[in-house]
Design a protein around this motif. Structure first.
Motif, PDB file in Angstrom:
ATOM      1  N   VAL A  20       0.850  -1.188   0.000  1.00 14.58           N
ATOM      2  CA  VAL A  20       0.000   0.000   0.000  1.00 14.58           C
ATOM      3  C   VAL A  20       0.888   1.240   0.000  1.00 14.58           C
ATOM      4  CG1 VAL A  20      -1.851   1.259   1.148  1.00 14.58           C
ATOM      5  CG2 VAL A  20      -1.803  -1.242   1.250  1.00 14.58           C
ATOM      6  N   PHE A  21       0.645   2.139  -0.965  1.00 13.12           N
ATOM      7  CA  PHE A  21       1.455   3.339  -1.134  1.00 13.12           C
ATOM      8  C   PHE A  21       0.554   4.560  -1.274  1.00 13.12           C
ATOM      9  CE2 PHE A  21       3.901  -0.207  -2.628  1.00 13.12           C
ATOM     10  CZ  PHE A  21       5.218   0.064  -2.290  1.00 13.12           C
ATOM     11  N   ALA A  22       1.052   5.694  -0.832  1.00  5.47           N
ATOM     12  CA  ALA A  22       0.367   6.955  -1.069  1.00  5.47           C
ATOM     13  C   ALA A  22       0.853   7.510  -2.401  1.00  5.47           C
ATOM     14  CB  ALA A  22       0.656   7.945   0.051  1.00  5.47           C
ATOM     15  N   ARG A  23      -0.065   7.642  -3.353  1.00 13.01           N
ATOM     16  CA  ARG A  23       0.307   8.183  -4.660  1.00 13.01           C
ATOM     17  C   ARG A  23       0.228   9.700  -4.612  1.00 13.01           C
ATOM     18  NH1 ARG A  23      -3.316   8.810  -9.898  1.00 13.01           N
ATOM     19  NH2 ARG A  23      -3.805  10.655  -8.656  1.00 13.01           N
ATOM     20  N   ILE A  24       1.352  10.325  -4.814  1.00 10.15           N
ATOM     21  CA  ILE A  24       1.366  11.790  -4.878  1.00 10.15           C
ATOM     22  C   ILE A  24       1.376  12.194  -6.353  1.00 10.15           C
ATOM     23  CG2 ILE A  24       2.412  12.148  -2.624  1.00 10.15           C
ATOM     24  CD1 ILE A  24       5.104  12.557  -4.037  1.00 10.15           C
ATOM     25  N   GLY A  25       0.456  13.055  -6.710  1.00 11.23           N
ATOM     26  CA  GLY A  25       0.354  13.520  -8.085  1.00 11.23           C
ATOM     27  C   GLY A  25       0.566  15.020  -8.154  1.00 11.23           C
ATOM     28  N   TRP A  26       0.823  15.501  -9.345  1.00 11.97           N
ATOM     29  CA  TRP A  26       1.078  16.923  -9.536  1.00 11.97           C
ATOM     30  C   TRP A  26      -0.250  17.668  -9.610  1.00 11.97           C
ATOM     31  CZ3 TRP A  26       5.147  19.854  -8.904  1.00 11.97           C
ATOM     32  CH2 TRP A  26       5.166  21.143  -9.428  1.00 11.97           C
ATOM     33  N   ASN A  27      -0.478  18.545  -8.654  1.00 12.39           N
ATOM     34  CA  ASN A  27      -1.731  19.294  -8.593  1.00 12.39           C
ATOM     35  C   ASN A  27      -1.530  20.771  -8.878  1.00 12.39           C
ATOM     36  OD1 ASN A  27      -3.415  17.099  -7.974  1.00 12.39           O
ATOM     37  ND2 ASN A  27      -2.765  17.155  -5.840  1.00 12.39           N
ATOM     38  N   GLY A  28      -0.553  21.051  -9.703  1.00 16.10           N
ATOM     39  CA  GLY A  28      -0.384  22.425 -10.159  1.00 16.10           C
ATOM     40  C   GLY A  28       0.676  23.232  -9.449  1.00 16.10           C
ATOM     41  N   SER A  29       1.122  22.778  -8.282  1.00 15.54           N
ATOM     42  CA  SER A  29       2.146  23.540  -7.572  1.00 15.54           C
ATOM     43  C   SER A  29       2.948  22.614  -6.675  1.00 15.54           C
ATOM     44  CB  SER A  29       1.517  24.648  -6.715  1.00 15.54           C
ATOM     45  OG  SER A  29       0.852  24.098  -5.592  1.00 15.54           O
TER      46      SER A  29
ATOM     47  N   SER B  21       7.331  13.444 -19.916  1.00 17.31           N
ATOM     48  CA  SER B  21       8.583  12.747 -20.179  1.00 17.31           C
ATOM     49  C   SER B  21       9.284  12.396 -18.865  1.00 17.31           C
ATOM     50  CB  SER B  21       9.505  13.638 -21.012  1.00 17.31           C
ATOM     51  OG  SER B  21       9.970  14.733 -20.233  1.00 17.31           O
ATOM     52  N   PRO B  22      10.222  11.456 -18.904  1.00 19.48           N
ATOM     53  CA  PRO B  22      10.987  11.134 -17.686  1.00 19.48           C
ATOM     54  C   PRO B  22      11.684  12.347 -17.088  1.00 19.48           C
ATOM     55  CG  PRO B  22      11.307   9.424 -19.331  1.00 19.48           C
ATOM     56  CD  PRO B  22      10.534  10.528 -20.003  1.00 19.48           C
ATOM     57  N   HIS B  23      12.213  13.225 -17.933  1.00 17.04           N
ATOM     58  CA  HIS B  23      12.888  14.425 -17.425  1.00 17.04           C
ATOM     59  C   HIS B  23      11.907  15.307 -16.649  1.00 17.04           C
ATOM     60  CE1 HIS B  23      15.542  17.895 -17.203  1.00 17.04           C
ATOM     61  NE2 HIS B  23      14.561  18.637 -17.705  1.00 17.04           N
ATOM     62  N   GLN B  24      10.705  15.507 -17.200  1.00 16.56           N
ATOM     63  CA  GLN B  24       9.692  16.307 -16.504  1.00 16.56           C
ATOM     64  C   GLN B  24       9.273  15.644 -15.200  1.00 16.56           C
ATOM     65  OE1 GLN B  24       7.199  16.332 -20.148  1.00 16.56           O
ATOM     66  NE2 GLN B  24       6.887  18.523 -19.731  1.00 16.56           N
ATOM     67  N   PHE B  25       9.175  14.325 -15.246  1.00 16.69           N
ATOM     68  CA  PHE B  25       8.782  13.572 -14.053  1.00 16.69           C
ATOM     69  C   PHE B  25       9.802  13.776 -12.932  1.00 16.69           C
ATOM     70  CE2 PHE B  25       6.774  10.106 -11.832  1.00 16.69           C
ATOM     71  CZ  PHE B  25       5.545   9.953 -12.444  1.00 16.69           C
ATOM     72  N   GLU B  26      11.065  13.636 -13.265  1.00 15.82           N
ATOM     73  CA  GLU B  26      12.121  13.797 -12.268  1.00 15.82           C
ATOM     74  C   GLU B  26      12.166  15.218 -11.727  1.00 15.82           C
ATOM     75  OE1 GLU B  26      15.424  12.482 -14.536  1.00 15.82           O
ATOM     76  OE2 GLU B  26      15.222  10.380 -13.917  1.00 15.82           O
ATOM     77  N   GLU B  27      11.889  16.187 -12.585  1.00 13.41           N
ATOM     78  CA  GLU B  27      11.886  17.582 -12.154  1.00 13.41           C
ATOM     79  C   GLU B  27      10.746  17.841 -11.176  1.00 13.41           C
ATOM     80  OE1 GLU B  27      12.337  21.595 -11.507  1.00 13.41           O
ATOM     81  OE2 GLU B  27      13.775  20.094 -12.212  1.00 13.41           O
ATOM     82  N   ARG B  28       9.579  17.290 -11.456  1.00 14.52           N
ATOM     83  CA  ARG B  28       8.431  17.511 -10.582  1.00 14.52           C
ATOM     84  C   ARG B  28       8.670  16.958  -9.170  1.00 14.52           C
ATOM     85  NH1 ARG B  28       2.820  16.431 -14.059  1.00 14.52           N
ATOM     86  NH2 ARG B  28       2.949  18.350 -15.293  1.00 14.52           N
ATOM     87  N   TYR B  29       9.332  15.823  -9.090  1.00 14.83           N
ATOM     88  CA  TYR B  29       9.452  15.136  -7.800  1.00 14.83           C
ATOM     89  C   TYR B  29      10.891  15.106  -7.301  1.00 14.83           C
ATOM     90  CZ  TYR B  29       4.733  13.896  -9.030  1.00 14.83           C
ATOM     91  OH  TYR B  29       3.408  13.977  -9.387  1.00 14.83           O
ATOM     92  N   ARG B  30      11.678  16.118  -7.677  1.00 15.75           N
ATOM     93  CA  ARG B  30      13.078  16.144  -7.298  1.00 15.75           C
ATOM     94  C   ARG B  30      13.268  16.205  -5.784  1.00 15.75           C
ATOM     95  NH1 ARG B  30      12.169  21.481  -9.346  1.00 15.75           N
ATOM     96  NH2 ARG B  30      12.516  23.088  -7.736  1.00 15.75           N
ATOM     97  N   GLU B  31      12.270  16.754  -5.058  1.00 16.27           N
ATOM     98  CA  GLU B  31      12.373  16.837  -3.603  1.00 16.27           C
ATOM     99  C   GLU B  31      12.069  15.505  -2.927  1.00 16.27           C
ATOM    100  OE1 GLU B  31      10.207  20.005  -1.748  1.00 16.27           O
ATOM    101  OE2 GLU B  31      10.448  21.334  -3.464  1.00 16.27           O
ATOM    102  N   PHE B  32      11.520  14.566  -3.681  1.00 23.75           N
ATOM    103  CA  PHE B  32      11.072  13.308  -3.075  1.00 23.75           C
ATOM    104  C   PHE B  32      11.601  12.112  -3.871  1.00 23.75           C
ATOM    105  CE2 PHE B  32       7.815  16.632  -2.697  1.00 23.75           C
ATOM    106  CZ  PHE B  32       7.909  16.871  -1.333  1.00 23.75           C
ATOM    107  N   PRO B  33      12.924  11.908  -3.815  1.00 20.66           N
ATOM    108  CA  PRO B  33      13.525  10.807  -4.575  1.00 20.66           C
ATOM    109  C   PRO B  33      12.986   9.441  -4.170  1.00 20.66           C
ATOM    110  CG  PRO B  33      15.095  11.738  -3.005  1.00 20.66           C
ATOM    111  CD  PRO B  33      13.934  12.661  -3.051  1.00 20.66           C
ATOM    112  N   ASP B  34      12.516   9.322  -2.915  1.00 17.71           N
ATOM    113  CA  ASP B  34      11.959   8.036  -2.491  1.00 17.71           C
ATOM    114  C   ASP B  34      10.680   7.707  -3.245  1.00 17.71           C
ATOM    115  OD1 ASP B  34      10.910  10.278  -1.095  1.00 17.71           O
ATOM    116  OD2 ASP B  34      10.076   8.999   0.475  1.00 17.71           O
TER     117      ASP B  34
END
Length: 261
Positions: free
Chosen positions: A149-158, A215-228
């Motif tokens: 069971v995981f908490a899915r964090i998604g991009w909500n605009g900010s 893209s993978p690059h955008q994905f990594e940029e969005r979640y750069r604070e949460f590498p886990d």
């Protein structure tokens, strides 16, 4: 670590998702992705097409569903991913029960989740966690296990909105997974999706969030604070192994009554 989309919706998410499966898999191939998950809303209509198309492109298919659930008197949606072949068969049973036993208003109940709580990985969207909190997290981990069971964090605009989602997940003691809900391939398709959503529900408001298959690059940029969260998404993809036997006839085992002509 490879980036993987764990919540992609196709046109089989009726009047909600836009892209066809060959286009989704083709874009994943262009991005160099090694795995991808299809999680259409309340159905598995595209599962076999998705499975075949992924194998043609040497991409690991992760079969899942974005399923409405009614728990503790409230309606939420949860994402279920089949961890293995047995999990795929469990997923088929879960979705069938939600459709057939709750006719006209398909959703899974606590009884359904308890009955079919094997070999599945559960992603809890931020909206579900916001309404269900720690109680929901405890219920799901009791059924599916703490490792599933995981908490899915998604991009909500900010980025601030993501931080708030992360804090709720930490409070509920759930590991994070980065999993944007993708409903179209290009950002300019946002208006087209809003149109089909309003065909389903004329009162639907404009979706202000970006639901692009990024893209993978955008994905990594969005979640750069949460590498886990990124690492957990990659680890989930590595855990999944589904092998389906296709191209052969499958008949039910029907016992003919004695004396039947």
């Amino acid at each position: 670590m490879s980036v993987v989309h764990l919540s992609v919706h196709s046109h089989y998410s009726l009047l909600n998702g836009l892209p066809k499966i060959p286009d989704i898999v083709g874009q994943a191939s262009v991005y160099g992705m090694e795995a991808i998950a299809l999680t259409d809303r309340n159905n598995l209509y595209g599962a076999i097409e998705f499975y075949k198309t992924c194998h043609k492109k040497n991409i690991k298919p992760i079969i899942g569903v974005d399923l409405d659930c009614e728990l503790d008197g409230g309606r939420i949606h949860l994402i279920f991913l089949a961890e293995n072949t047995a999990g795929y068969h469990t997923l088929v049973k879960l979705v069938s029960a939600a459709q057939l036993e709750e006719k006209g208003n398909p959703h899974a109940t606590l009884e359904h989740l308890t009955r079919y709580g094997k070999n599945l990985i559960v992603l809890v969207p931020e909206s579900a966690l916001q309404s269900g909190g720690t109680k929901l997290a405890t219920t799901l981990t009791d059924i599916f296990g703490t490792d599933n069971v995981f908490a899915r964090i998604g991009w909500n605009g900010s980025r601030e909105a993501v931080r708030e989602s992360v804090q709720r997940a930490r409070t509920a003691d759930l590991p994070l997974v980065a999993g944007d809900g993708a409903y179209y391939l290009k950002e300019e398709d946002r208006d087209a999706r809003d149109i089909v959503r309003r065909i389903a529900d004329p009162s639907a408001e404009r979706d202000g969030n970006d639901r692009t298959f990024i893209s993978p690059h955008q994905f990594e940029e969005r979640y750069r604070e949460f590498p886990d969260a990124l690492q957990n998404a990659s680890d989930i993809a590595k855990r999944v192994h589904i092998t389906l036997s296709l191209g052969s006839w499958v008949f039910p085992n029907f016992s003919i009554p004695h004396g039947f002509p």
